[in-house]
Structure formats: C-alpha cells, structure tokens
Design a protein around this motif. Sequence first.
Motif, PDB file in Angstrom:
ATOM      1  N   ASN A   1      -5.266  -4.810   5.864  1.00 31.28           N
ATOM      2  CA  ASN A   1      -4.946  -4.386   7.317  1.00 31.28           C
ATOM      3  C   ASN A   1      -4.372  -2.949   7.114  1.00 31.28           C
ATOM      4  N   ALA A   2      -3.579  -2.562   6.224  1.00 32.98           N
ATOM      5  CA  ALA A   2      -2.988  -1.391   5.686  1.00 32.98           C
ATOM      6  C   ALA A   2      -4.236  -0.608   5.414  1.00 32.98           C
ATOM      7  N   LEU A   3      -5.198  -0.920   4.603  1.00 30.59           N
ATOM      8  CA  LEU A   3      -6.220   0.011   4.290  1.00 30.59           C
ATOM      9  C   LEU A   3      -7.324   0.297   5.576  1.00 30.59           C
ATOM     10  N   GLU A   4      -7.495  -0.725   6.131  1.00 32.68           N
ATOM     11  CA  GLU A   4      -8.208  -0.426   7.630  1.00 32.68           C
ATOM     12  C   GLU A   4      -7.481   0.568   8.338  1.00 32.68           C
ATOM     13  N   ALA A   5      -6.211   0.423   8.423  1.00 34.81           N
ATOM     14  CA  ALA A   5      -5.591   1.232   9.521  1.00 34.81           C
ATOM     15  C   ALA A   5      -5.412   2.682   8.735  1.00 34.81           C
ATOM     16  N   SER A   6      -5.553   2.843   7.442  1.00 41.77           N
ATOM     17  CA  SER A   6      -5.316   4.330   6.871  1.00 41.77           C
ATOM     18  C   SER A   6      -6.558   5.171   7.400  1.00 41.77           C
ATOM     19  N   ASP A   7      -6.130   6.599   7.445  1.00 44.38           N
ATOM     20  CA  ASP A   7      -7.197   7.392   7.574  1.00 44.38           C
ATOM     21  C   ASP A   7      -7.979   7.526   6.466  1.00 44.38           C
ATOM     22  N   VAL A   8      -9.238   8.162   6.369  1.00 43.35           N
ATOM     23  CA  VAL A   8     -10.127   8.488   5.283  1.00 43.35           C
ATOM     24  C   VAL A   8      -9.575   9.245   4.342  1.00 43.35           C
ATOM     25  N   GLY A   9      -9.606   8.672   3.008  1.00 46.20           N
ATOM     26  CA  GLY A   9      -9.000   9.797   1.818  1.00 46.20           C
ATOM     27  C   GLY A   9      -7.529   9.445   1.823  1.00 46.20           C
ATOM     28  N   LYS A  10      -6.837   8.451   2.535  1.00 47.87           N
ATOM     29  CA  LYS A  10      -5.489   8.607   2.284  1.00 47.87           C
ATOM     30  C   LYS A  10      -5.100   7.435   1.636  1.00 47.87           C
ATOM     31  N   SER A  11      -3.701   7.185   1.150  1.00 47.47           N
ATOM     32  CA  SER A  11      -3.464   6.314  -0.125  1.00 47.47           C
ATOM     33  C   SER A  11      -2.662   5.191   0.853  1.00 47.47           C
ATOM     34  N   VAL A  12      -2.549   4.041   0.291  1.00 39.87           N
ATOM     35  CA  VAL A  12      -1.804   2.903   0.789  1.00 39.87           C
ATOM     36  C   VAL A  12      -0.937   2.413  -0.634  1.00 39.87           C
ATOM     37  N   SER A  13       0.397   2.769  -0.294  1.00 35.86           N
ATOM     38  CA  SER A  13       1.475   2.537  -1.279  1.00 35.86           C
ATOM     39  C   SER A  13       1.998   1.186  -1.150  1.00 35.86           C
ATOM     40  N   ILE A  14       2.013   0.559  -2.402  1.00 36.42           N
ATOM     41  CA  ILE A  14       2.659  -0.934  -2.621  1.00 36.42           C
ATOM     42  C   ILE A  14       3.855  -0.815  -3.471  1.00 36.42           C
ATOM     43  N   MET A  15       5.182  -1.167  -2.949  1.00 35.14           N
ATOM     44  CA  MET A  15       6.236  -1.038  -3.766  1.00 35.14           C
ATOM     45  C   MET A  15       6.855  -2.472  -3.782  1.00 35.14           C
ATOM     46  N   ALA A  16       7.427  -2.947  -4.921  1.00 35.05           N
ATOM     47  CA  ALA A  16       8.241  -4.077  -4.922  1.00 35.05           C
ATOM     48  C   ALA A  16       9.467  -3.782  -6.034  1.00 35.05           C
ATOM     49  N   ASN A  17      10.551  -4.394  -5.449  1.00 38.14           N
ATOM     50  CA  ASN A  17      11.646  -4.057  -6.055  1.00 38.14           C
ATOM     51  C   ASN A  17      12.839  -5.146  -5.923  1.00 38.14           C
ATOM     52  N   ARG A  18      13.772  -5.333  -6.656  1.00 43.03           N
ATOM     53  CA  ARG A  18      14.990  -6.333  -6.495  1.00 43.03           C
ATOM     54  C   ARG A  18      15.962  -5.684  -5.736  1.00 43.03           C
ATOM     55  N   ASN A  19      16.146  -6.244  -4.719  1.00 43.97           N
ATOM     56  CA  ASN A  19      17.575  -5.501  -3.934  1.00 43.97           C
ATOM     57  C   ASN A  19      18.559  -6.848  -3.653  1.00 43.97           C
ATOM     58  N   ASN A  20      19.485  -6.716  -4.584  1.00 43.24           N
ATOM     59  CA  ASN A  20      20.498  -8.076  -4.584  1.00 43.24           C
ATOM     60  C   ASN A  20      19.919  -9.082  -4.956  1.00 43.24           C
ATOM     61  N   ASN A  21      20.117 -10.096  -4.079  1.00 42.06           N
ATOM     62  CA  ASN A  21      19.335 -11.297  -4.439  1.00 42.06           C
ATOM     63  C   ASN A  21      17.979 -11.696  -3.731  1.00 42.06           C
ATOM     64  N   PHE A  22      17.133 -10.509  -3.668  1.00 38.06           N
ATOM     65  CA  PHE A  22      15.943 -10.486  -2.792  1.00 38.06           C
ATOM     66  C   PHE A  22      15.063  -9.665  -3.557  1.00 38.06           C
ATOM     67  N   ILE A  23      13.965 -10.028  -3.429  1.00 38.29           N
ATOM     68  CA  ILE A  23      12.681  -9.197  -3.712  1.00 38.29           C
ATOM     69  C   ILE A  23      11.959  -8.597  -2.496  1.00 38.29           C
ATOM     70  N   GLU A  24      11.975  -7.300  -2.482  1.00 37.75           N
ATOM     71  CA  GLU A  24      11.217  -6.575  -1.411  1.00 37.75           C
ATOM     72  C   GLU A  24      10.053  -6.152  -1.627  1.00 37.75           C
ATOM     73  N   ILE A  25       9.063  -6.330  -0.843  1.00 35.87           N
ATOM     74  CA  ILE A  25       7.648  -5.732  -1.062  1.00 35.87           C
ATOM     75  C   ILE A  25       7.337  -4.934   0.094  1.00 35.87           C
ATOM     76  N   THR A  26       7.071  -3.767  -0.003  1.00 38.91           N
ATOM     77  CA  THR A  26       6.877  -2.618   0.974  1.00 38.91           C
ATOM     78  C   THR A  26       5.580  -2.207   0.820  1.00 38.91           C
ATOM     79  N   ILE A  27       4.620  -2.295   1.924  1.00 46.62           N
ATOM     80  CA  ILE A  27       3.325  -1.570   1.959  1.00 46.62           C
ATOM     81  C   ILE A  27       3.332  -0.836   3.140  1.00 46.62           C
ATOM     82  N   ILE A  28       2.925   0.467   2.490  1.00 45.12           N
ATOM     83  CA  ILE A  28       3.079   1.835   3.459  1.00 45.12           C
ATOM     84  C   ILE A  28       1.595   2.318   3.713  1.00 45.12           C
TER      85      ILE A  28
END
Length: 405
Positions: A312-339
């Motif tokens: 969905n993020a790739l389809e929403a992005s403009d041509v030539g733009k990037s999709v960033s995927i980040m995953a990190n540990r935040n206290n007792n949770f794993i957060e996955i962020t897709i921009i």
Amino acid sequence: MREFYSRVNRKTYYILMLMIIVLMMFGLILSTLELDGIDFGYIIHFLCVAFLTVCLWIYPKHETHTFRKIIILFGFAYFYTLFFLYPQTWTTYILICLIPALSILFFDLKLFYFSFVINGILMVTTFGYILLIDRGDLYTYLHYDILGNFINIIAVQVLLFFIFQISFKRMKKQQLYYEQLQQSERLKMVGQLTAAVAHEIRNPVTVVRGFLQFFDEDPSFDDPMKRKFKLMIDELNTVEQIISQFLTLSKPNGEQKLEKVDVKDVIESVTGLLHSYAMLSDNQIVTYVEEDCKISINKIEFKQLLINIIKNALEASDVGKSVSIMANRNNNFIEITIIDEGSGMSEAEVKSLGTPFYSLKSNGTGLGLMICFNIVEKYGGEIYYSSSEGKGTTATIRFLAINDQ
C-alpha cells in the motif's frame, strides 16, 4: 457527531433554535421600552440578534470548528451587550456567567477552552470596570458585595468546567462503543461473505495447481518450462494462504500457531519479494532494522501483514520516492514504522481505514487492510496511521517484544 444531525435530531435542533430566536426577538422588542426608543445601543443589540439568528439557523449545513467559534463570539457579543445596556437587570449577570455552557452543546474540547479563557478575561475586565469606574452607580447589586460576586462567578466557571469534562468523557466512551459495535457488525458481515467466496475460489485453484504439478513431473517439458510451472505453483500457494487469511475473518478465534519470529529476517524477506514491484514505479525500499527484535506471532500472518501495508505504501508513493521501513525496540514493545512519500490522507480518510469495502484505490476493496487490522488485534498488537495531505503517511505497528531465553 454527524449522527446528531439525522433527520429526527435535525428537526429537534431547528425547533429548539426557533424557540431561542423567538426569545431573543421578544427581548429585542421589550428593549425598546427599556431604552425609550432606538439608539446606538439598540442597534448593537439588533445586530447581535440578527447575526446570531443567522448563524444558529445555518449551522447544521456548515458544521466546522471555525463556524462554531463564530457562533460563540457572537454569543459573547450578545450577552455582554445585554449586560452593559441593561445594568439594572440582574439576570444578565447570570447569563454572562453561563456563556461557556454554549460550547458544551458542540462537545468541542478546543472550543470550550477557548470560550472559557475568553470569558475569564472579559469577566476580570468587567469587574475591574465595576470596581474602579462604575463604583456602584449602575451595578449596585454587584458593587454591594463585589468580592462575594467575583467568588461566585469563579465557582460557576469551575462547575461548568467539571460538567463539561464529565460529559465530554462520557460522550467519547459512547462514541467509541458505537464505533466498536459498527466494526463488529462489519466483521460479521465480511466473515460470512469471505467464508462463502473463499470456498468457491479454492476449488478452481486446487484444480489448476493439480494440473501444474502434473506438468511439472512430465519429462516431456524442459527445465526452463518446469521452472515456470514451479513459479506458478508457488503463486497459487500464495493465493491459498491469502484465502486462509480471509477465512480468519469468519473464524477469528481459531487455533493460533505462535512462533518466535525475528522481525529483521521477515522484513528482509518481504522487502526482497517486493523489490521488483517497487522498481516498476522507480521506487526504493529503505530499511533500518535493529537487531534482537523478536515477537511471538504466526509467521505467515505476519508476512501477509507486512506485505499488504508495504505494498500500500509503495502504491501511495510518488514516482521515484522511497518507502522507509524501521523496526526498533521501545521498552517492552517492538515498533515497526512504514513511511511513504505520497500525497497523504485527510483525517476523515485515516479514520475510515480498515473499514470493509472502503479503499482509496480505484479498484480496491478495503478487505486487505481490514485483514491487517484483524491480524494485529488477534495477536494483541496495535496499529495506527498518521497522515496529512501532501506530506505522506506513516503506519506504526506495535507488538509485545519477547526476549531470548
């Protein structure tokens, strides 16, 4: 609160507003006797009544925060005009104490604080005028016990504050319950639909896959052709898995095969699959994943979740733009962020995400994202979107982290 303006409630609103307008008109007529004719004060009074009448009458067609603020400002002008035009009428003192109550009708938190602050400033100014300039000439009933009246008005404001807070929280809870009830009904409907459709799709898929497996074992076909057969079989297996995900909507409480999943490995696997898809629009997938990000989840469902959201993020992005995927540990949770770097969404569009058959794609059904929400909820996670028009969208997924033992 769009449901407030249903056909029945809209009728009730107009009846109530008509009564208020009639009372304001009646007060305007009686004021000619109090003021001994038409003067500048009467004109101000007339203009306040006229503007407030128009605003209240057309409000249901212009239900915006700005228009509500305009109504509140005209309310301030109207009641303070009455207070200063008719100083011997003590009931106008009660009215200016209760002005913030107007914003309670709109259940708008920012508007209430706005009216609360404005009324506080105006009341301090008014009492300063009565104490230093009027000195009891016109406002004798206030000047006689200026401190007591000032304490009383502060007490009224505090009471209004607590009434609004209690009412606002209760209304929010009711609204949340109503939305959850609607979502439950949608899930029930979609579950019944997908259970029927998935069964019909599985039959032809099984037949096609069987023939492809037969051809794959046929020695008359060369290796390049068999590789194509194998690729088609793999894709049909993917279809089978997706159908199984649809069936989870009709069986949300089925057995869950939990696995200890390394988020980094799964993200690398998914981005590898979607890399060629991103290249079609000259997009790039950029990942920033920390080590030791592990969660307890069904691996197949987790991959399906990421594939849907990243696609969905790739389809929403403009041509030539990037999709960033980040995953990190935040206290007792794993957060996955897709921009993504697309055109973004409005607040109303973000709120509708996950609703069955709601999609911003021309040929979308909205069921894919609904399955994502269902998967996240099933494993006790959270998913939320933040977006603004013209600035892209951020999807954040949170799962409880597990430690290596």
